[in-house]
Design a protein around this motif. Structure first.
Motif, short mmCIF file in Angstrom:
data_model
loop_
_atom_site.label_atom_id
_atom_site.label_comp_id
_atom_site.label_asym_id
_atom_site.label_seq_id
_atom_site.Cartn_x
_atom_site.Cartn_y
_atom_site.Cartn_z
N ALA A 182 0.83 -1.21 0.00
CA ALA A 182 0.00 0.00 0.00
C ALA A 182 0.86 1.26 0.00
O ALA A 182 0.56 2.23 -0.71
CB ALA A 182 -0.94 -0.01 1.21
N MET A 183 1.95 1.27 0.78
CA MET A 183 2.83 2.43 0.81
C MET A 183 3.51 2.63 -0.53
O MET A 183 3.71 3.77 -0.98
CB MET A 183 3.88 2.26 1.93
CG MET A 183 3.28 2.26 3.32
SD MET A 183 4.52 2.12 4.63
CE MET A 183 5.36 3.69 4.45
N LEU A 184 3.86 1.52 -1.19
CA LEU A 184 4.46 1.63 -2.52
C LEU A 184 3.47 2.23 -3.52
O LEU A 184 3.84 3.09 -4.34
CB LEU A 184 4.91 0.24 -2.99
CG LEU A 184 5.46 0.14 -4.41
CD1 LEU A 184 6.74 0.97 -4.54
CD2 LEU A 184 5.74 -1.31 -4.78
N LEU A 185 2.22 1.81 -3.45
CA LEU A 185 1.22 2.31 -4.38
C LEU A 185 0.93 3.80 -4.17
O LEU A 185 0.57 4.50 -5.11
CB LEU A 185 -0.07 1.50 -4.24
CG LEU A 185 0.00 0.05 -4.74
CD1 LEU A 185 -1.30 -0.69 -4.44
CD2 LEU A 185 0.29 0.00 -6.23
N GLY A 243 -3.54 3.12 -10.90
CA GLY A 243 -4.77 2.32 -10.99
C GLY A 243 -4.52 0.92 -11.51
O GLY A 243 -5.09 -0.05 -11.00
N TRP A 244 -3.64 0.81 -12.51
CA TRP A 244 -3.31 -0.52 -13.05
C TRP A 244 -2.60 -1.36 -12.00
O TRP A 244 -2.90 -2.55 -11.84
CB TRP A 244 -2.43 -0.37 -14.29
CG TRP A 244 -3.17 0.11 -15.49
CD1 TRP A 244 -3.19 1.38 -16.01
CD2 TRP A 244 -4.03 -0.67 -16.33
NE1 TRP A 244 -4.01 1.45 -17.10
CE2 TRP A 244 -4.53 0.20 -17.33
CE3 TRP A 244 -4.43 -2.00 -16.35
CZ2 TRP A 244 -5.40 -0.22 -18.32
CZ3 TRP A 244 -5.28 -2.43 -17.33
CH2 TRP A 244 -5.77 -1.55 -18.30
N TYR A 245 -1.65 -0.76 -11.30
CA TYR A 245 -0.91 -1.51 -10.29
C TYR A 245 -1.82 -1.94 -9.13
O TYR A 245 -1.66 -3.02 -8.57
CB TYR A 245 0.27 -0.69 -9.78
CG TYR A 245 1.42 -0.60 -10.75
CD1 TYR A 245 2.22 -1.70 -11.02
CD2 TYR A 245 1.69 0.59 -11.42
CE1 TYR A 245 3.27 -1.63 -11.91
CE2 TYR A 245 2.74 0.68 -12.32
CZ TYR A 245 3.52 -0.43 -12.57
OH TYR A 245 4.56 -0.36 -13.47
N ARG A 246 -2.74 -1.09 -8.76
CA ARG A 246 -3.70 -1.46 -7.71
C ARG A 246 -4.52 -2.66 -8.13
O ARG A 246 -4.77 -3.58 -7.34
CB ARG A 246 -4.60 -0.28 -7.38
CG ARG A 246 -3.89 0.89 -6.72
CD ARG A 246 -4.84 2.07 -6.50
NE ARG A 246 -4.12 3.26 -6.06
CZ ARG A 246 -4.69 4.41 -5.78
NH1 ARG A 246 -6.02 4.54 -5.88
NH2 ARG A 246 -3.97 5.45 -5.40
N LYS A 252 3.09 5.96 -3.55
CA LYS A 252 4.21 6.74 -4.09
C LYS A 252 4.19 6.80 -5.62
O LYS A 252 4.90 7.62 -6.21
CB LYS A 252 5.54 6.11 -3.64
CG LYS A 252 5.72 6.01 -2.13
CD LYS A 252 5.69 7.37 -1.46
CE LYS A 252 5.91 7.24 0.05
NZ LYS A 252 5.84 8.57 0.73
N LEU A 253 3.39 5.92 -6.24
CA LEU A 253 3.36 5.90 -7.70
C LEU A 253 2.62 7.11 -8.25
O LEU A 253 1.55 7.48 -7.76
CB LEU A 253 2.69 4.61 -8.19
CG LEU A 253 3.41 3.30 -7.85
CD1 LEU A 253 2.59 2.12 -8.32
CD2 LEU A 253 4.80 3.27 -8.48
N LYS A 254 3.19 7.72 -9.27
CA LYS A 254 2.59 8.89 -9.88
C LYS A 254 1.82 8.54 -11.15
O LYS A 254 0.81 9.18 -11.47
CB LYS A 254 3.67 9.93 -10.21
CG LYS A 254 4.48 10.39 -9.01
CD LYS A 254 3.60 11.04 -7.94
CE LYS A 254 4.43 11.53 -6.76
NZ LYS A 254 3.59 12.13 -5.70
N ARG A 255 2.28 7.51 -11.87
CA ARG A 255 1.64 7.14 -13.13
C ARG A 255 1.26 5.66 -13.09
O ARG A 255 2.01 4.82 -12.56
CB ARG A 255 2.59 7.39 -14.31
CG ARG A 255 2.99 8.85 -14.48
CD ARG A 255 3.93 9.01 -15.64
NE ARG A 255 3.33 8.53 -16.90
CZ ARG A 255 3.98 8.49 -18.07
NH1 ARG A 255 5.24 8.89 -18.13
NH2 ARG A 255 3.37 8.05 -19.14
N GLY A 256 0.10 5.35 -13.63
CA GLY A 256 -0.33 3.95 -13.71
C GLY A 256 -0.70 3.33 -12.38
O GLY A 256 -0.72 2.10 -12.25
#
Length: 306
Positions: free
Chosen positions: A90-93, A101-104, A95-99
């Motif tokens: 969850a903490m990694l997600l 939603g796909w990673y989630r 920090k993501l700026k792009r994509g």
């Protein structure tokens, strides 16, 4: 007075479905289980009152001791592993700026897999000799373990399976992390706090209720760990379950995956000792309730409690 009575009847009518459901599907089965735990009962004959005999028998039950140790191991290892990996994901997600939603979606998808299908797939992936994971490890020059076919690796393999399906826990942590005020992080950073200090003093206090909730749910689910352990044992041994749905390989290999709910199931449906099975169920309920209450006490602010 008439108005108050009508109001009370209206409230009672709205509560009736939930009240009936609680009585029929929770209170009645619970009271029945407690009663039958003091009897000798096989579902075919009239229950015979035996007092505490079923509970005394637990202290001499070697299979129960093995099952309890395995279940305790799962609670101590599996629950923290699932919580930590879920929080880290969850903490990694966040920090993501792009994509993002796909990673989630990718992280959450394994949680949607049916437990039986997911376990069968995992057993195949980790199958010694022909499994893709061991094949890849062998090509890298590593000595691949036997995974579900080894008593030393079977429970860690179940932990890997549990961690793989962490999507539900990850979503809870993600929602909690997104609710942490950004201004407090910025203020702490301006005061010179490093990443660990910001997590400990800013993030953790805000997500603490979610951490306690996932711990309680994780402990309850792990104390009832049944499907994955049963399917993994049967699939790894290469033997299917019997017509009664009871596998002769429960706990394979060497009893390492034999959990408390598996023994309860075997006692009740293979041996027909439903009185003893009810006693095991009552003990499981008391342990789960006690651990849950102990963890829930941690949600109380020490300053408020005093």
């Amino acid at each position: 007075m008439h108005h108050k009575l009508r109001h009370a009847l209206t409230v009672a009518s709205f509560m009736a479905p939930a009240t009936v459901g609680i009585v029929v599907f929770f209170l009645y089965p619970l009271v029945s289980a407690v009663y039958f735990s003091f009897t000798k009962f096989d579902l075919l004959s009239t229950p015979e009152w035996v007092g505490l005999r079923n509970y005394r028998h637990m202290f001499a039950d070697s299979f129960l001791a093995t099952a309890a140790r395995n279940t305790l191991w799962c609670v101590i290892v599996m629950v923290p592993a699932r919580m930590l990996t879920g929080l880290a994901s969850a903490m990694l997600l966040t920090k993501l700026k792009r994509g993002s939603g796909w990673y989630r979606t990718i992280f959450y998808l394994p949680a949607l897999a049916p437990p039986v299908a997911a376990t069968l797939a995992f057993v195949y992936l980790l199958k010694p000799g022909v499994g893709p994971v061991n094949t890849a490890l062998a090509h890298l020059g590593l000595d691949p373990p036997l995974w579900f076919n080894s008593p030393d690796w079977s429970k860690p393999s179940l932990v890997l399976l549990c961690v793989w399906g962490l999507g539900d826990v990850m979503v809870l942590y993600l929602a909690a992390l997104l609710d942490v005020p950004v201004a407090q992080h910025e203020a702490a950073a301006l005061d010179g706090a490093n990443a660990w200090q910001r997590f400990r003093h800013v993030t953790l206090p805000h997500i603490r209720p979610v951490v306690i909730f996932t711990a309680v749910i994780g402990v309850i689910q792990t104390l009832q760990y049944f499907t994955q352990a049963a399917v993994a044992a049967s699939a790894a041994s290469g033997q299917a379950t019997t017509g009664a749905g009871i596998s002769s390989t429960f706990g394979y290999p060497e009893g390492s995956t034999f959990t408390y709910p598996l023994w309860l199931y075997v006692v009740g449906f293979r041996y027909g000792a439903l009185g003893y099975a009810n006693a095991l169920a009552v003990v499981l309920f008391v342990v789960a309730l006690g651990v849950s209450l102990l963890l829930l006490r941690r949600t109380v602010d020490p300053e408020t409690a005093s």
